[in-house]
Each structure stands twice: as C-alpha cells, then as structure tokens.
Design a protein around this motif. Structure first.
Motif, PDB file in Angstrom:
ATOM      1  N   GLU A  10       6.261   6.573   8.264  1.00  0.00           N
ATOM      2  CA  GLU A  10       6.561   5.677   7.171  1.00  0.00           C
ATOM      3  C   GLU A  10       5.315   4.934   6.699  1.00  0.00           C
ATOM      4  O   GLU A  10       4.344   4.808   7.428  1.00  0.00           O
ATOM      5  CB  GLU A  10       7.590   4.641   7.629  1.00  0.00           C
ATOM      6  CG  GLU A  10       8.968   4.977   7.130  1.00  0.00           C
ATOM      7  CD  GLU A  10      10.040   4.466   8.064  1.00  0.00           C
ATOM      8  OE1 GLU A  10       9.748   3.568   8.855  1.00  0.00           O
ATOM      9  OE2 GLU A  10      11.155   4.984   8.003  1.00  0.00           O
ATOM     10  N   ASN A  11       5.416   4.422   5.460  1.00  0.00           N
ATOM     11  CA  ASN A  11       4.309   3.624   4.952  1.00  0.00           C
ATOM     12  C   ASN A  11       4.246   2.314   5.731  1.00  0.00           C
ATOM     13  O   ASN A  11       5.249   1.851   6.246  1.00  0.00           O
ATOM     14  CB  ASN A  11       4.545   3.336   3.480  1.00  0.00           C
ATOM     15  CG  ASN A  11       4.540   4.608   2.659  1.00  0.00           C
ATOM     16  OD1 ASN A  11       3.667   5.446   2.816  1.00  0.00           O
ATOM     17  ND2 ASN A  11       5.531   4.768   1.808  1.00  0.00           N
ATOM     18  N   THR A  12       3.037   1.744   5.751  1.00  0.00           N
ATOM     19  CA  THR A  12       2.894   0.494   6.491  1.00  0.00           C
ATOM     20  C   THR A  12       3.321  -0.685   5.626  1.00  0.00           C
ATOM     21  O   THR A  12       3.345  -0.601   4.397  1.00  0.00           O
ATOM     22  CB  THR A  12       1.430   0.296   6.925  1.00  0.00           C
ATOM     23  OG1 THR A  12       0.622   0.367   5.761  1.00  0.00           O
ATOM     24  CG2 THR A  12       1.011   1.367   7.913  1.00  0.00           C
ATOM     25  N   HIS A  13       3.646  -1.790   6.303  1.00  0.00           N
ATOM     26  CA  HIS A  13       4.025  -2.996   5.571  1.00  0.00           C
ATOM     27  C   HIS A  13       2.806  -3.677   4.966  1.00  0.00           C
ATOM     28  O   HIS A  13       1.704  -3.582   5.513  1.00  0.00           O
ATOM     29  CB  HIS A  13       4.725  -3.981   6.509  1.00  0.00           C
ATOM     30  CG  HIS A  13       6.125  -3.603   6.837  1.00  0.00           C
ATOM     31  ND1 HIS A  13       6.452  -2.934   7.988  1.00  0.00           N
ATOM     32  CD2 HIS A  13       7.277  -3.779   6.148  1.00  0.00           C
ATOM     33  CE1 HIS A  13       7.756  -2.720   7.998  1.00  0.00           C
ATOM     34  NE2 HIS A  13       8.279  -3.217   6.893  1.00  0.00           N
ATOM     35  N   ILE A  14       3.042  -4.379   3.861  1.00  0.00           N
ATOM     36  CA  ILE A  14       1.956  -5.160   3.253  1.00  0.00           C
ATOM     37  C   ILE A  14       1.538  -6.247   4.254  1.00  0.00           C
ATOM     38  O   ILE A  14       0.360  -6.477   4.478  1.00  0.00           O
ATOM     39  CB  ILE A  14       2.430  -5.788   1.916  1.00  0.00           C
ATOM     40  CG1 ILE A  14       2.769  -4.665   0.924  1.00  0.00           C
ATOM     41  CG2 ILE A  14       1.374  -6.721   1.342  1.00  0.00           C
ATOM     42  CD1 ILE A  14       3.657  -5.078  -0.232  1.00  0.00           C
ATOM     43  N   VAL A  15       2.545  -6.890   4.862  1.00  0.00           N
ATOM     44  CA  VAL A  15       2.269  -7.875   5.910  1.00  0.00           C
ATOM     45  C   VAL A  15       2.058  -7.108   7.220  1.00  0.00           C
ATOM     46  O   VAL A  15       2.997  -6.591   7.809  1.00  0.00           O
ATOM     47  CB  VAL A  15       3.460  -8.862   6.053  1.00  0.00           C
ATOM     48  CG1 VAL A  15       3.203  -9.875   7.156  1.00  0.00           C
ATOM     49  CG2 VAL A  15       3.721  -9.573   4.734  1.00  0.00           C
ATOM     50  N   LEU A  35       7.322  -5.062  14.889  1.00  0.00           N
ATOM     51  CA  LEU A  35       8.229  -3.924  15.139  1.00  0.00           C
ATOM     52  C   LEU A  35       7.679  -3.036  16.256  1.00  0.00           C
ATOM     53  O   LEU A  35       8.433  -2.557  17.107  1.00  0.00           O
ATOM     54  CB  LEU A  35       8.421  -3.100  13.859  1.00  0.00           C
ATOM     55  CG  LEU A  35       9.330  -3.717  12.784  1.00  0.00           C
ATOM     56  CD1 LEU A  35       9.248  -2.919  11.484  1.00  0.00           C
ATOM     57  CD2 LEU A  35      10.782  -3.800  13.247  1.00  0.00           C
ATOM     58  N   ARG A  61      11.058 -12.530   9.128  1.00  0.00           N
ATOM     59  CA  ARG A  61      10.817 -11.480   8.111  1.00  0.00           C
ATOM     60  C   ARG A  61      12.029 -11.099   7.281  1.00  0.00           C
ATOM     61  O   ARG A  61      11.879 -10.348   6.313  1.00  0.00           O
ATOM     62  CB  ARG A  61      10.284 -10.207   8.778  1.00  0.00           C
ATOM     63  CG  ARG A  61       9.250 -10.438   9.842  1.00  0.00           C
ATOM     64  CD  ARG A  61       7.836 -10.310   9.309  1.00  0.00           C
ATOM     65  NE  ARG A  61       6.878 -10.698  10.310  1.00  0.00           N
ATOM     66  CZ  ARG A  61       5.897 -11.567  10.116  1.00  0.00           C
ATOM     67  NH1 ARG A  61       5.734 -12.125   8.940  1.00  0.00           N
ATOM     68  NH2 ARG A  61       5.063 -11.882  11.081  1.00  0.00           N
ATOM     69  N   GLN A  62      13.226 -11.531   7.698  1.00  0.00           N
ATOM     70  CA  GLN A  62      14.449 -11.110   6.990  1.00  0.00           C
ATOM     71  C   GLN A  62      14.407  -9.619   6.647  1.00  0.00           C
ATOM     72  O   GLN A  62      14.401  -9.239   5.477  1.00  0.00           O
ATOM     73  CB  GLN A  62      14.658 -11.922   5.720  1.00  0.00           C
ATOM     74  CG  GLN A  62      15.107 -13.334   5.982  1.00  0.00           C
ATOM     75  CD  GLN A  62      14.097 -14.354   5.542  1.00  0.00           C
ATOM     76  OE1 GLN A  62      13.628 -14.298   4.427  1.00  0.00           O
ATOM     77  NE2 GLN A  62      13.757 -15.281   6.401  1.00  0.00           N
ATOM     78  N   LEU A 108      15.085  -5.723   5.879  1.00  0.00           N
ATOM     79  CA  LEU A 108      16.125  -5.023   5.119  1.00  0.00           C
ATOM     80  C   LEU A 108      16.059  -3.530   5.416  1.00  0.00           C
ATOM     81  O   LEU A 108      15.046  -3.023   5.869  1.00  0.00           O
ATOM     82  CB  LEU A 108      15.917  -5.234   3.614  1.00  0.00           C
ATOM     83  CG  LEU A 108      16.258  -6.617   3.052  1.00  0.00           C
ATOM     84  CD1 LEU A 108      15.771  -6.745   1.621  1.00  0.00           C
ATOM     85  CD2 LEU A 108      17.747  -6.882   3.105  1.00  0.00           C
ATOM     86  N   ASP A 116      14.078  -1.406   8.152  1.00  0.00           N
ATOM     87  CA  ASP A 116      13.486  -2.468   8.984  1.00  0.00           C
ATOM     88  C   ASP A 116      14.570  -3.216   9.763  1.00  0.00           C
ATOM     89  O   ASP A 116      14.377  -3.565  10.930  1.00  0.00           O
ATOM     90  CB  ASP A 116      12.726  -3.478   8.117  1.00  0.00           C
ATOM     91  CG  ASP A 116      11.490  -2.869   7.484  1.00  0.00           C
ATOM     92  OD1 ASP A 116      11.017  -1.833   7.996  1.00  0.00           O
ATOM     93  OD2 ASP A 116      11.005  -3.423   6.490  1.00  0.00           O
ATOM     94  N   GLN A 167      16.667 -11.208  -0.967  1.00  0.00           N
ATOM     95  CA  GLN A 167      17.798 -11.782  -0.241  1.00  0.00           C
ATOM     96  C   GLN A 167      18.822 -12.331  -1.226  1.00  0.00           C
ATOM     97  O   GLN A 167      20.011 -12.207  -1.011  1.00  0.00           O
ATOM     98  CB  GLN A 167      17.330 -12.892   0.719  1.00  0.00           C
ATOM     99  CG  GLN A 167      16.898 -12.377   2.077  1.00  0.00           C
ATOM    100  CD  GLN A 167      15.582 -11.620   2.026  1.00  0.00           C
ATOM    101  OE1 GLN A 167      14.771 -11.854   1.136  1.00  0.00           O
ATOM    102  NE2 GLN A 167      15.354 -10.713   2.957  1.00  0.00           N
ATOM    103  N   GLY A 173       8.952  -4.219   1.628  1.00  0.00           N
ATOM    104  CA  GLY A 173       7.588  -4.769   1.547  1.00  0.00           C
ATOM    105  C   GLY A 173       6.542  -3.834   2.111  1.00  0.00           C
ATOM    106  O   GLY A 173       5.629  -4.252   2.812  1.00  0.00           O
ATOM    107  N   ARG A 174       6.712  -2.535   1.800  1.00  0.00           N
ATOM    108  CA  ARG A 174       5.732  -1.563   2.276  1.00  0.00           C
ATOM    109  C   ARG A 174       4.790  -1.148   1.155  1.00  0.00           C
ATOM    110  O   ARG A 174       5.125  -1.244  -0.021  1.00  0.00           O
ATOM    111  CB  ARG A 174       6.432  -0.322   2.821  1.00  0.00           C
ATOM    112  CG  ARG A 174       7.025  -0.518   4.208  1.00  0.00           C
ATOM    113  CD  ARG A 174       7.633   0.786   4.692  1.00  0.00           C
ATOM    114  NE  ARG A 174       7.911   0.768   6.115  1.00  0.00           N
ATOM    115  CZ  ARG A 174       8.976   0.232   6.659  1.00  0.00           C
ATOM    116  NH1 ARG A 174       9.862  -0.373   5.885  1.00  0.00           N
ATOM    117  NH2 ARG A 174       9.169   0.251   7.954  1.00  0.00           N
ATOM    118  N   ILE A 175       3.633  -0.642   1.561  1.00  0.00           N
ATOM    119  CA  ILE A 175       2.663  -0.143   0.590  1.00  0.00           C
ATOM    120  C   ILE A 175       3.074   1.280   0.219  1.00  0.00           C
ATOM    121  O   ILE A 175       3.129   2.156   1.073  1.00  0.00           O
ATOM    122  CB  ILE A 175       1.242  -0.153   1.184  1.00  0.00           C
ATOM    123  CG1 ILE A 175       0.864  -1.587   1.597  1.00  0.00           C
ATOM    124  CG2 ILE A 175       0.239   0.429   0.199  1.00  0.00           C
ATOM    125  CD1 ILE A 175      -0.258  -1.667   2.601  1.00  0.00           C
TER     126      ILE A 175
END
Lengths: 224, 253
Positions: A2-7, A14, A75-76, A78, A81, B209, B250-252
C-alpha cells in the motif's frame, strides 16, 4: 503493497501494532511446540517456564489494546486503516486463547507422566500439534504480508485438524472398549489435549478470517 | 427507487479555458444528506455552486451538460435565478448574517420573495424558522438585536434559519462548520440531521469524520472528476477506487 501515509508516524504506529502481534504470535507458537514436548517427556521446570510465558503474552495483549486505543484517538483511522487497527485487538485475543490451550496441554503432561501413555495416541497428538503449528505459522505470515490466499489456505486446513481430533477420539474409544489398555486416565487426558489442539486450529482460522477482513472489508464469519 | 431531486448528466464546468469539472454524472436523492469530499481544487465546491447558479457571478464561468432540479433544467435561460435560489438555499463557510437584527435576517428572504403577506404571518414564519434551526430558545427575547452580536455557532444557525425560512427544497452547505468550535459543530450537525426530514442537503466538507457522521451518501471528487459516489458507509469502509482509499486514509497516491 500500500501507499504510505502522509503522516509518517501513522505508518510507524501501525507497524508497531503489527510487530507486537507478531511477537505475541511467535511466543504462543513456541508455547504450543514446547507444551507438546512435555506430553512424552515431562520436565517440571520446563512446564513452569511455559506457564510463566502467559504473563508476557497477557502483557503484550494489553499493549496491543492500549496502542490500538491510542491510535484511534490520535488518527481516527478509516477504511483499511481502521481494520488494521481493530483486527489486532481481536487477533491478540485469539493468540491469548491459544496460549491458554498450550498452558493446559503442558499441565496435563504432569498427569500423563504418572502412568504409561498409549504411544499410538500420543503420535496422533503430535501430528495434530504439528498441523496447528503449521497453521499458526502460516497465518502469522499471512498477517505480515496481507496475504489473503495464504489465509484462505489456513482456513481450509481446519477440517484436517477436526478429522484428526475425531480419529483420536475414535481410537481412544476403541482402546477403552477392547480393554486393551489399563491406563484410562492417560487416555482421557490425551483426549482433552486433543481438544486443546482442535481449539488452537479454530483460533488460527479465526485469525485467518481477520487477515481476510483487513484487506477486503468482508467479514467471513457473518457470511457463513 | 426514489427519483433524484437533483440530477447531473455530463456536466462540464470551465473557468475561461480551464476546465474545472469533467463529465460529472450525479444524482442527489431527496431527504438525504449528500457529502461532497475531495482535496482543495478538486471541483466539489464548483459543483455545489452550480446547483443554485452561484457561478453566474463569475463571468468567465461556463457550464455545459444537463443539471436539473425536479426535472427542470437549472440552466434554462427562462429560469428566474432568484426563484431558483428560493428553492435551493445556501449556507457558507463563514457565517454571514446581514447587518440587521436577528428578526430581519430571517424575514429578509420572506420579504423579497413576498412569501408572508401579513405581519403576523411573517412573525410566525420567523419563529418557525428559528425554532427549526434550533435557535429560538436562545434568541426569542432579543430578536431586535443585531445578527452579528451572536456567537459564531449561533450566527451559522441564524444563516440556516434564513435559508429555511423560504422553505427551499434543497440546502447547499459549503463547509458550514469549519469556523466553529466542536460544541457548535455538534449542534449544527445535530440540526442537519433533523433538517433532512424536510429538506435535501448537499454539503461540502473537508472533515472526513464529519462526512462519515452526517451524510448518507458521499461523492469523492479528484482533479475535476467524480471518482466514486455511493453509500457513505461503503465509501468510508470499503471504497472501490484506490484514489478514494488514498484520500480518506491520508495516503500519498
């Protein structure tokens, strides 16, 4: 995959959650293996060590829960995730139960050592143990790699364990009926141990279902 | 199957030569909250503003394709834009009460659309609107005070009262809570949920949300195209398109 998170920290959170599950999995896998060894060659010190591992497993279970709770708060998460956050709570529960069955098996080794054991039945137990260890190992790999095909393979193996358990029960009944053996206590203990391994197989399958759910969102338990 | 109240087919929107929306097909169902989500510049606000022709104010803006409300072409030259906006109300990001009293803010639309012939009827209508916007109990004793003397959350509910006073079919909301604190946001979200019994709501929000909490249907826009549209539960749990998944998690991409 999977693509990585911006944060970036989200990915780290995770990853750590996953690492704790794998640590727990490795521990209970050893517990199962070592408990099986106690059935034929009882060693009180070793049994105590196996029982003590429970504390570490429980500690990891709590850590998984706390980490997941914090991750949800921060992180809430979704979609995938959220599933990657919630599944570990359930998987940790399944692993803890596997650990309990390993403990129960190790304890029975203490009783088994007092009387002579039926070697053919013991061999069937070893076969079951090998099978469920294989399932547990595979399901941990499937979880690591989000491999739903391997998870499906694990689920398919549950029937084999069930069959082994049924065969063992039949064998024990035959032996008791023919009164060929004077060690009914050990036979009953071995039947209970067999039940432990059958349950371990079920827990491995449950984990396999969670692995499927993480990637697909589909709850196989609900669709059965 | 319920007929959509608003229906878009092949909608393209241009600002001069720059195309902001590409071939959008989208049905808005009545009495549902539809959330439009997507990164800044994706076209979601452009689409929202096309529904009550707010884009008419931008001379370079050109809309093509079919956009209808109850089967009537919104862009038919014969359409009276003022009447259209009575049917399709709008609430903006920043509460924008008129520099008038609380009463006059709500009565304004009723007066310009000549919807309340008598004074007592006008008063009833203003009270009804403030009641339904969940503001009446807080302002009933000071209706003559300026609208902008209220708190941010109250001002936003005043704007909602102003919008519903003329009994529109549809209420468009462009990030209505982004300037509000969490408590005022919760009050407005609760209000949105109760309003959908009577109205159809289309809301642009940057809060995933919030979209998940208040909407039944969600549309994800990206680079001017409608990528995915469906039940909110599906969009936020098992989106089909990887671009949707990347955005909501929130992924790239």
């Amino acid at each position: 995959m999977e693509n990585t998170h911006i944060v970036k920290k989200f990915d780290k959170n995770l990853d750590k959650l996953k690492a704790r599950i794998l640590e727990m999995g490795e521990l209970v896998l050893h517990q199962v293996e070592d408990a099986t060894a106690m059935l034929g060659a009882f060693d009180p010190v070793e049994v105590d060590r196996i029982l003590q591992l429970d504390l570490t497993v429980n500690g990891l279970h709590k850590e998984v829960h706390d980490r997941a709770e914090l991750l949800i708060t921060r992180r809430q998460p979704l979609a995938v995730d959220l599933r990657q956050t919630l599944a570990p709570i359930n998987i940790a529960g399944e692993l803890e139960r596997i650990g309990d069955h390993a403990k129960s098996t190790a304890k029975r080794g203490r009783i088994l050592c007092r009387s002579s054991t039926e070697e053919t039945v013991l061999e069937m137990i070893r076969q079951m143990s090998t099978k469920v260890q294989e399932m547990l190992f595979d399901v941990l790999i499937a979880y690591t790699n989000d491999d739903i095909e391997l998870a499906a393979k694990v689920r398919m193996q549950d029937k084999e364990v069930d069959t082994l358990n049924k065969n063992l029960v039949k064998s024990v009944i035959n032996i008791l009926d023919s009164q060929a053996s004077g060690n009914s206590e050990s036979l009953i203990q071995l039947t209970l141990v067999s039940r432990n391994f059958e349950r371990i197989g079920d827990h491995a399958c449950n984990i396999a279902r969670y692995v499927h759910q993480i990637s697909t969102g589909e709850d196989l338990k609900a669709s059965i | 199957m319920v007929d959509p109240i608003i229906s878009a087919r092949g909608v393209d929107i241009f600002y001069d030569t720059k195309q902001a929306l590409f071939d959008v097909d989208l049905d808005i169902l009545p009495n549902k909250v539809t959330a439009l989500i997507g990164p800044s510049g994706c076209g979601k606000s452009t689409f929202l503003r096309a529904i009550n022709r707010m884009n008419d104010l931008i001379p370079s803006c050109r809309v093509s394709g079919s956009l209808t409300i109850d089967g009537q072409d919104i862009y038919d030259p014969a359409v009276d834009v003022v009447a259209l906006r009575a049917q399709v109300g709008m609430v903006f990001q920043k509460p924008n009460p008129f520099p008038k009293s609380i009463f006059e803010n709500v009565a304004y639309g009723l007066k310009i659309h000549k919807l309340s012939p008598s004074k007592s009827e006008l008063q009833d209508r203003v009270e009804w609107s403030l009641q339904n916007a969940g503001l009446w109990n807080e302002v009933s004793d000071r209706l003559d005070q300026p609208g902008n003397s209220l708190s941010g959350g109250q001002q936003q509910r005043l704007c909602i009262a102003r919008a519903i006073a003329v009994q529109p079919k549809v209420i468009l909301m462009d990030e209505p809570c982004s300037a509000l604190d969490p408590i005022a946001t919760a009050v407005v979200e609760d209000l949105i949920d109760s309003l959908r019994k009577e109205y159809t709501i289309v809301i642009v929000t940057h809060s995933m949300q919030q979209a998940a909490r208040i909407s039944q249907r969600t549309a994800f826009f990206h680079l001017g195209t409608l990528v995915e549209f469906g039940d909110t539960k599906t969009i936020f749990t098992t989106p089909k398109d990887e671009r949707t998944q990347n955005y909501i998690t929130g992924r790239i991409g």
